[in-house]
Structures are given as C-alpha cells and as structure tokens.
Write a protein that holds these residues in place. Sequence first.
Motif, mmCIF file in Angstrom:
data_model
loop_
_atom_site.group_PDB
_atom_site.id
_atom_site.type_symbol
_atom_site.label_atom_id
_atom_site.label_comp_id
_atom_site.label_asym_id
_atom_site.label_seq_id
_atom_site.Cartn_x
_atom_site.Cartn_y
_atom_site.Cartn_z
ATOM 1 N N HIS A 27 -47.553 59.159 52.580
ATOM 2 C CA HIS A 27 -46.990 59.283 52.097
ATOM 3 C C HIS A 27 -45.486 58.646 52.879
ATOM 4 O O HIS A 27 -45.373 58.991 53.030
ATOM 5 C CB HIS A 27 -46.066 60.574 51.204
ATOM 6 C CG HIS A 27 -47.694 60.659 50.742
ATOM 7 N ND1 HIS A 27 -47.785 60.125 49.226
ATOM 8 C CD2 HIS A 27 -49.285 61.181 51.448
ATOM 9 C CE1 HIS A 27 -49.415 60.937 48.709
ATOM 10 N NE2 HIS A 27 -49.942 61.665 49.787
ATOM 11 N N THR A 28 -43.758 58.501 52.048
ATOM 12 C CA THR A 28 -42.805 58.255 52.369
ATOM 13 C C THR A 28 -41.659 59.217 51.004
ATOM 14 O O THR A 28 -41.790 59.570 50.267
ATOM 15 C CB THR A 28 -41.825 56.780 51.545
ATOM 16 O OG1 THR A 28 -43.420 55.518 51.745
ATOM 17 C CG2 THR A 28 -40.894 56.330 52.151
ATOM 18 N N CYS A 29 -41.701 60.157 51.993
ATOM 19 C CA CYS A 29 -40.797 60.621 51.875
ATOM 20 C C CYS A 29 -38.687 60.388 51.468
ATOM 21 O O CYS A 29 -38.414 60.576 52.965
ATOM 22 C CB CYS A 29 -40.358 62.408 52.797
ATOM 23 S SG CYS A 29 -39.425 63.769 51.600
ATOM 24 N N GLU A 30 -38.479 60.426 50.968
ATOM 25 C CA GLU A 30 -37.117 59.790 50.308
ATOM 26 C C GLU A 30 -35.683 60.981 50.771
ATOM 27 O O GLU A 30 -35.582 61.374 49.760
ATOM 28 C CB GLU A 30 -36.538 58.767 49.400
ATOM 29 C CG GLU A 30 -35.632 58.536 49.001
ATOM 30 C CD GLU A 30 -34.837 57.295 48.324
ATOM 31 O OE1 GLU A 30 -34.452 57.445 47.206
ATOM 32 O OE2 GLU A 30 -35.952 55.907 48.701
ATOM 33 N N THR A 41 -29.727 57.771 52.939
ATOM 34 C CA THR A 41 -30.448 58.034 52.118
ATOM 35 C C THR A 41 -31.597 57.751 54.093
ATOM 36 O O THR A 41 -31.292 57.121 55.166
ATOM 37 C CB THR A 41 -30.889 57.039 51.676
ATOM 38 O OG1 THR A 41 -30.059 56.903 50.594
ATOM 39 C CG2 THR A 41 -32.405 57.547 51.467
ATOM 40 N N ASN A 43 -35.644 57.718 55.619
ATOM 41 C CA ASN A 43 -36.706 58.429 55.036
ATOM 42 C C ASN A 43 -37.947 58.066 56.233
ATOM 43 O O ASN A 43 -37.817 57.937 56.513
ATOM 44 C CB ASN A 43 -37.203 56.062 54.859
ATOM 45 C CG ASN A 43 -37.002 56.085 53.248
ATOM 46 O OD1 ASN A 43 -36.565 56.729 52.503
ATOM 47 N ND2 ASN A 43 -36.307 55.021 53.022
ATOM 48 N N ASN A 51 -51.938 64.583 48.353
ATOM 49 C CA ASN A 51 -50.168 64.437 48.261
ATOM 50 C C ASN A 51 -49.668 65.286 47.990
ATOM 51 O O ASN A 51 -48.798 65.552 47.952
ATOM 52 C CB ASN A 51 -50.453 64.050 46.651
ATOM 53 C CG ASN A 51 -49.186 63.756 45.728
ATOM 54 O OD1 ASN A 51 -48.285 62.572 46.399
ATOM 55 N ND2 ASN A 51 -49.231 63.616 44.540
ATOM 56 N N LYS A 55 -45.757 66.676 49.619
ATOM 57 C CA LYS A 55 -44.944 67.145 48.654
ATOM 58 C C LYS A 55 -44.342 68.208 49.284
ATOM 59 O O LYS A 55 -43.059 68.444 49.323
ATOM 60 C CB LYS A 55 -45.327 67.817 47.039
ATOM 61 C CG LYS A 55 -43.948 67.652 46.030
ATOM 62 C CD LYS A 55 -44.494 67.729 45.161
ATOM 63 C CE LYS A 55 -43.464 68.211 43.719
ATOM 64 N NZ LYS A 55 -43.953 68.254 41.919
ATOM 65 N N CYS A 58 -42.465 67.065 52.650
ATOM 66 C CA CYS A 58 -41.086 66.479 51.989
ATOM 67 C C CYS A 58 -39.916 67.925 51.585
ATOM 68 O O CYS A 58 -38.677 67.143 51.622
ATOM 69 C CB CYS A 58 -41.262 65.440 51.201
ATOM 70 S SG CYS A 58 -40.045 64.679 50.323
ATOM 71 N N CYS A 103 -34.930 66.219 48.530
ATOM 72 C CA CYS A 103 -35.582 65.055 49.088
ATOM 73 C C CYS A 103 -37.058 64.716 48.037
ATOM 74 O O CYS A 103 -36.523 66.072 47.480
ATOM 75 C CB CYS A 103 -36.063 65.725 50.496
ATOM 76 S SG CYS A 103 -35.625 65.761 51.787
ATOM 77 N N GLU A 104 -37.251 63.639 48.111
ATOM 78 C CA GLU A 104 -38.133 63.101 46.624
ATOM 79 C C GLU A 104 -39.624 62.880 47.704
ATOM 80 O O GLU A 104 -39.007 61.850 48.351
ATOM 81 C CB GLU A 104 -37.185 62.412 45.754
ATOM 82 C CG GLU A 104 -38.834 61.714 44.712
ATOM 83 C CD GLU A 104 -37.321 61.692 43.315
ATOM 84 O OE1 GLU A 104 -38.320 60.665 42.581
ATOM 85 O OE2 GLU A 104 -36.584 61.927 43.546
ATOM 86 N N LYS A 106 -41.759 59.675 47.547
ATOM 87 C CA LYS A 106 -42.174 58.874 46.850
ATOM 88 C C LYS A 106 -42.877 57.769 46.960
ATOM 89 O O LYS A 106 -44.164 57.920 47.872
ATOM 90 C CB LYS A 106 -40.625 57.750 47.072
ATOM 91 C CG LYS A 106 -39.614 57.767 47.264
ATOM 92 C CD LYS A 106 -38.947 57.147 45.947
ATOM 93 C CE LYS A 106 -38.208 57.957 45.828
ATOM 94 N NZ LYS A 106 -37.168 57.501 44.271
#
Length: 106
Positions: A27-30, A41, A43, A51, A55, A58, A103-104, A106
């Motif tokens: 997963h990618t955390c932005e 920003t 990443n 998932n 989450k 992140c 952080c979100e 993606k």
Amino acid sequence: MKKLNLPLIATLALFASLIFASCKKDHTCECNVGVITYDTTINFVIEDQTNKNAKRMCENNESTLKTYTATMLNALLGGFTADSSMGGIPQFTFTPAMVNASCELK
C-alpha cells in the motif's frame, strides 16, 4: 454409502480458504507535511499488509512526522544562535503543534 463428489468438495474448500484468507499487498501512504508556509508531500510504501493494518499504520505516521519534523528543524536551526552581531535575536524553538501533517492511504 453415498459417493462423495470430489470436484465439488475441492471447489468449496478452495472458496472457503479464499474467504478466510487475509489479502496482503503493498500500500502507499501519502502524507502532506506543512511548516509555516512550506508544504511537501511524502509517500511511504507499506509492504505486505492487509488494508486495515495499512490504514492504521498510515494514520500513525501523522504524529511521528510532526515530532520528527519539529526535532529536525530545531537541530538545523540550533546552529544559528543569537549573538551580538545579530542584535541578540532570541532562539526560536519549533514544537510538534506547529507542524501540520495529514496522511491518507492511497
């Protein structure tokens, strides 16, 4: 004794294993980090996690980024101490509360 339908049992067993298996992937955390008027920003790649775990990981980056950024800025600006040539400007200290981080996943 009844005959067992082997293909049907194998298909049901495969289906049940897919339902109960957790799907782990990358997963990618932005994260957006801001200090005063400077924003950037960052990443992060969270490898081999579900998932739900990704989450949570992140979201935990927000407080870590605030603390790390404030500490880094204080260490960087610590070399610029006030002296008589600068007119005795007091030393400024950053706190994590002065850093914005969100952080979100993606």
